[in-house]
Write a protein that holds these residues in place. Sequence first.
Motif, PDB file in Angstrom:
ATOM      1  N   CYS A 185     -10.794   2.781   1.711  1.00  0.00           N
ATOM      2  CA  CYS A 185      -9.968   1.933   2.558  1.00  0.00           C
ATOM      3  C   CYS A 185      -8.597   1.784   1.903  1.00  0.00           C
ATOM      4  CB  CYS A 185     -10.616   0.556   2.733  1.00  0.00           C
ATOM      5  SG  CYS A 185     -10.815  -0.323   1.164  1.00  0.00           S
ATOM      6  N   PRO A 186      -7.582   1.349   2.653  1.00  0.00           N
ATOM      7  CA  PRO A 186      -6.287   1.085   2.029  1.00  0.00           C
ATOM      8  C   PRO A 186      -6.358  -0.177   1.173  1.00  0.00           C
ATOM      9  CG  PRO A 186      -6.241   0.471   4.351  1.00  0.00           C
ATOM     10  CD  PRO A 186      -7.556   1.142   4.115  1.00  0.00           C
ATOM     11  N   ASN A 187      -5.812  -0.105  -0.030  1.00  0.00           N
ATOM     12  CA  ASN A 187      -5.764  -1.265  -0.908  1.00  0.00           C
ATOM     13  C   ASN A 187      -4.350  -1.831  -0.919  1.00  0.00           C
ATOM     14  OD1 ASN A 187      -8.477  -1.501  -2.337  1.00  0.00           O
ATOM     15  ND2 ASN A 187      -8.012   0.664  -2.654  1.00  0.00           N
ATOM     16  N   GLY A 188      -4.270  -3.161  -0.930  1.00  0.00           N
ATOM     17  CA  GLY A 188      -2.974  -3.823  -0.904  1.00  0.00           C
ATOM     18  C   GLY A 188      -2.795  -4.597   0.382  1.00  0.00           C
ATOM     19  N   LEU A 189      -1.564  -4.650   0.874  1.00  0.00           N
ATOM     20  CA  LEU A 189      -1.268  -5.377   2.108  1.00  0.00           C
ATOM     21  C   LEU A 189      -1.821  -4.610   3.307  1.00  0.00           C
ATOM     22  CD1 LEU A 189       0.218  -7.780   3.460  1.00  0.00           C
ATOM     23  CD2 LEU A 189       2.237  -6.294   3.593  1.00  0.00           C
ATOM     24  N   GLN A 190      -2.737  -5.226   4.042  1.00  0.00           N
ATOM     25  CA  GLN A 190      -3.343  -4.588   5.213  1.00  0.00           C
ATOM     26  C   GLN A 190      -2.796  -5.145   6.521  1.00  0.00           C
ATOM     27  OE1 GLN A 190      -7.648  -4.803   4.896  1.00  0.00           O
ATOM     28  NE2 GLN A 190      -7.706  -2.976   3.608  1.00  0.00           N
ATOM     29  N   ASP A 221      -0.889 -18.925   3.799  1.00  0.00           N
ATOM     30  CA  ASP A 221       0.078 -17.896   4.200  1.00  0.00           C
ATOM     31  C   ASP A 221      -0.454 -16.502   3.893  1.00  0.00           C
ATOM     32  OD1 ASP A 221       2.227 -19.882   4.720  1.00  0.00           O
ATOM     33  OD2 ASP A 221       2.078 -20.181   2.548  1.00  0.00           O
ATOM     34  N   ALA A 222      -1.473 -16.429   3.036  1.00  0.00           N
ATOM     35  CA  ALA A 222      -2.060 -15.147   2.672  1.00  0.00           C
ATOM     36  C   ALA A 222      -3.540 -15.311   2.410  1.00  0.00           C
ATOM     37  CB  ALA A 222      -1.370 -14.559   1.444  1.00  0.00           C
ATOM     38  N   LEU A 223      -4.282 -14.274   2.795  1.00  0.00           N
ATOM     39  CA  LEU A 223      -5.720 -14.192   2.535  1.00  0.00           C
ATOM     40  C   LEU A 223      -5.935 -12.963   1.664  1.00  0.00           C
ATOM     41  CD1 LEU A 223      -8.685 -14.969   2.998  1.00  0.00           C
ATOM     42  CD2 LEU A 223      -8.582 -13.739   5.179  1.00  0.00           C
ATOM     43  N   LEU A 224      -6.586 -13.151   0.521  1.00  0.00           N
ATOM     44  CA  LEU A 224      -6.809 -12.077  -0.445  1.00  0.00           C
ATOM     45  C   LEU A 224      -8.306 -11.886  -0.625  1.00  0.00           C
ATOM     46  CD1 LEU A 224      -5.983 -10.084  -2.670  1.00  0.00           C
ATOM     47  CD2 LEU A 224      -5.679 -12.036  -4.204  1.00  0.00           C
ATOM     48  N   VAL A 225      -8.801 -10.688  -0.279  1.00  0.00           N
ATOM     49  CA  VAL A 225     -10.237 -10.447  -0.259  1.00  0.00           C
ATOM     50  C   VAL A 225     -10.609  -9.146  -0.952  1.00  0.00           C
ATOM     51  CG1 VAL A 225     -10.552 -11.725   1.896  1.00  0.00           C
ATOM     52  CG2 VAL A 225     -10.142  -9.248   1.967  1.00  0.00           C
ATOM     53  N   HIS A 226     -11.899  -8.996  -1.183  1.00  0.00           N
ATOM     54  CA  HIS A 226     -12.471  -7.745  -1.705  1.00  0.00           C
ATOM     55  C   HIS A 226     -12.772  -6.781  -0.562  1.00  0.00           C
ATOM     56  CE1 HIS A 226     -14.625  -5.001  -4.219  1.00  0.00           C
ATOM     57  NE2 HIS A 226     -15.823  -5.310  -3.744  1.00  0.00           N
ATOM     58  N   HIS A 227     -13.336  -7.287   0.519  1.00  0.00           N
ATOM     59  CA  HIS A 227     -13.667  -6.468   1.682  1.00  0.00           C
ATOM     60  C   HIS A 227     -12.687  -6.773   2.809  1.00  0.00           C
ATOM     61  CE1 HIS A 227     -18.008  -6.811   0.018  1.00  0.00           C
ATOM     62  NE2 HIS A 227     -17.465  -5.686  -0.404  1.00  0.00           N
ATOM     63  N   GLY A 228     -11.757  -5.858   3.024  1.00  0.00           N
ATOM     64  CA  GLY A 228     -10.804  -6.019   4.115  1.00  0.00           C
ATOM     65  C   GLY A 228     -11.181  -5.146   5.292  1.00  0.00           C
ATOM     66  N   TYR A 229     -10.191  -4.459   5.849  1.00  0.00           N
ATOM     67  CA  TYR A 229     -10.394  -3.686   7.076  1.00  0.00           C
ATOM     68  C   TYR A 229     -10.024  -2.209   6.893  1.00  0.00           C
ATOM     69  CZ  TYR A 229     -10.152  -8.437   9.027  1.00  0.00           C
ATOM     70  OH  TYR A 229     -10.340  -9.764   9.283  1.00  0.00           O
ATOM     71  N   PHE A 230     -10.144  -1.464   8.003  1.00  0.00           N
ATOM     72  CA  PHE A 230      -9.663  -0.082   8.118  1.00  0.00           C
ATOM     73  C   PHE A 230     -10.414   0.869   7.178  1.00  0.00           C
ATOM     74  CE2 PHE A 230      -5.955  -3.024   8.588  1.00  0.00           C
ATOM     75  CZ  PHE A 230      -5.971  -3.069   9.975  1.00  0.00           C
ATOM     76  N   TRP A 231     -11.741   0.801   7.230  1.00  0.00           N
ATOM     77  CA  TRP A 231     -12.576   1.653   6.408  1.00  0.00           C
ATOM     78  C   TRP A 231     -12.619   3.065   6.983  1.00  0.00           C
ATOM     79  CZ3 TRP A 231     -14.317  -0.508   1.979  1.00  0.00           C
ATOM     80  CH2 TRP A 231     -14.290  -1.910   1.908  1.00  0.00           C
ATOM     81  N   LYS A 232     -12.742   4.041   6.094  1.00  0.00           N
ATOM     82  CA  LYS A 232     -12.844   5.423   6.529  1.00  0.00           C
ATOM     83  C   LYS A 232     -14.070   5.601   7.418  1.00  0.00           C
ATOM     84  CE  LYS A 232     -10.539   7.513   2.545  1.00  0.00           C
ATOM     85  NZ  LYS A 232     -10.680   8.394   1.351  1.00  0.00           N
ATOM     86  N   GLY A 233     -13.859   6.273   8.551  1.00  0.00           N
ATOM     87  CA  GLY A 233     -14.962   6.562   9.448  1.00  0.00           C
ATOM     88  C   GLY A 233     -15.238   5.499  10.479  1.00  0.00           C
ATOM     89  N   GLU A 234     -14.589   4.325  10.380  1.00  0.00           N
ATOM     90  CA  GLU A 234     -14.864   3.283  11.369  1.00  0.00           C
ATOM     91  C   GLU A 234     -14.121   3.577  12.670  1.00  0.00           C
ATOM     92  OE1 GLU A 234     -11.544  -0.261  10.839  1.00  0.00           O
ATOM     93  OE2 GLU A 234     -13.477  -0.503   9.849  1.00  0.00           O
ATOM     94  N   VAL A 281     -10.430   1.727  17.372  1.00  0.00           N
ATOM     95  CA  VAL A 281      -9.953   0.905  18.481  1.00  0.00           C
ATOM     96  C   VAL A 281      -9.988  -0.580  18.105  1.00  0.00           C
ATOM     97  CG1 VAL A 281     -10.676   2.590  20.188  1.00  0.00           C
ATOM     98  CG2 VAL A 281     -12.229   0.732  19.589  1.00  0.00           C
ATOM     99  N   VAL A 282      -9.015  -1.327  18.642  1.00  0.00           N
ATOM    100  CA  VAL A 282      -8.910  -2.754  18.339  1.00  0.00           C
ATOM    101  C   VAL A 282      -9.475  -3.536  19.519  1.00  0.00           C
ATOM    102  CG1 VAL A 282      -7.349  -4.641  17.699  1.00  0.00           C
ATOM    103  CG2 VAL A 282      -6.899  -2.319  16.893  1.00  0.00           C
ATOM    104  N   THR A 283     -10.780  -3.751  19.486  1.00  0.00           N
ATOM    105  CA  THR A 283     -11.472  -4.489  20.540  1.00  0.00           C
ATOM    106  C   THR A 283     -12.482  -5.431  19.907  1.00  0.00           C
ATOM    107  OG1 THR A 283     -13.175  -2.771  20.725  1.00  0.00           O
ATOM    108  CG2 THR A 283     -11.257  -2.572  22.188  1.00  0.00           C
ATOM    109  N   GLY A 284     -12.960  -6.363  20.687  1.00  0.00           N
ATOM    110  CA  GLY A 284     -14.047  -7.234  20.271  1.00  0.00           C
ATOM    111  C   GLY A 284     -13.774  -7.976  18.984  1.00  0.00           C
ATOM    112  N   MET A 285     -14.698  -7.863  18.034  1.00  0.00           N
ATOM    113  CA  MET A 285     -14.617  -8.581  16.762  1.00  0.00           C
ATOM    114  C   MET A 285     -13.327  -8.247  16.010  1.00  0.00           C
ATOM    115  SD  MET A 285     -17.335  -8.416  13.584  1.00  0.00           S
ATOM    116  CE  MET A 285     -16.956  -6.701  13.201  1.00  0.00           C
ATOM    117  N   LYS A 286     -12.966  -6.959  15.979  1.00  0.00           N
ATOM    118  CA  LYS A 286     -11.753  -6.556  15.264  1.00  0.00           C
ATOM    119  C   LYS A 286     -10.520  -7.160  15.918  1.00  0.00           C
ATOM    120  CE  LYS A 286     -11.418  -2.294  13.831  1.00  0.00           C
ATOM    121  NZ  LYS A 286     -11.194  -0.817  13.811  1.00  0.00           N
TER     122      LYS A 286
END
Length: 253
Positions: free
Chosen positions: A25-30, A60-73, A76-81
Motif C-alpha cells: 500500500c502507499p505509505n505516508g499521506l493517503q 486535523d490528522a489521523l495516523l494509522v497502521h492500516h490505511g487504504y488503497f491496498w494492492k489488488g483491492e 471503485v469508491v462506493t459503499g464503505m469506502k
Amino acid sequence: MSISRNELNAFLANLLTPEKIKDYCPNGLQVEGAEQIERIVTGVTASQALIDASIEAGADALLVHHGYFWKGENPVVTGMKKRRLQALLQNDINLFAYHLPLDVHPTLGNNAQLAQRFDIKNARGLELGNPFSVAMQGEFEQKKSIDDIISKINSSLGVSALVEKSGPEKIKTVAWCSGGGQGYIEQAAEQNIDLFITGEVSEQTIHTARECGIHFIAAGHHATERYGAKALGEYIAQHLPVDVTFIDIPNPA
C-alpha cells in the motif's frame, strides 16, 4: 501550536523511511486534509469507528497502521469506502498511514514494542540477509516455561491467545511477527527456534508447529499491532508542537 501538513509528512518520512521497504500500500499521506495540524489521533486501523472518534476529538490528522488503497483491492469508491473517505474529506482530516515501515522500526515499531512487552532480548531479523526483516528473533534472558510466557502475553495484551504447545519444555529462543505473520513459522523452525509468536493463525500453521516441534502462539492481529501506533504518537508529541491522542477501537481478531 501547530505544524503544517508538509512538515508532518516530512517528519514521518524521515523517521520511518518508507522508500526502503517494498509494501502492499502507499505509505505516508493517503488523504489530504487541513493544511495546518494542531491535533492528531493515532490508532491501528482507519475504520469508520476510528474516523468518527477522530471527528469527535477535533483531529486535523489521523495516523494509522492500516490505511487504504491496498494492492489488488477494488478501486471503485462506493459503499464503505465512500463513507470513510467522505467523512475524512468533509471534516478536512488528513489520513497518514504506515504499514510495514511501522512494523519494522527498531524502537517504535510493532515488533520492537512487542519485544519490550514480552521481555525479549537481542532482537534481530529472522529473515537472514534482509536488513528490513518483518519477522524478528531473539532470546529470553532465562529459560521459561510455555505457561509463563502465555500468562505474560495474555496479561500484557489483554487477550486469551490461541496456543499450540509443541516445542521443548523450557524456552530460550523466540521468533515473532506482529499481525498476520503466521507464514514465518517455517523459517523459525528451520533455525531451531523454540517458540513463534504472531497475531493470526491459519489451518496449516498448527500442523507445521506440531510436525516441526515448535511452540506457536497467536495473540490477535489487532492486539499485536496496537502499540506501534501508540508509541509513534507519543514520539510525535515529544518532538512536535501538536496534541496527540491514541484511540483504541476494540477488535478481537
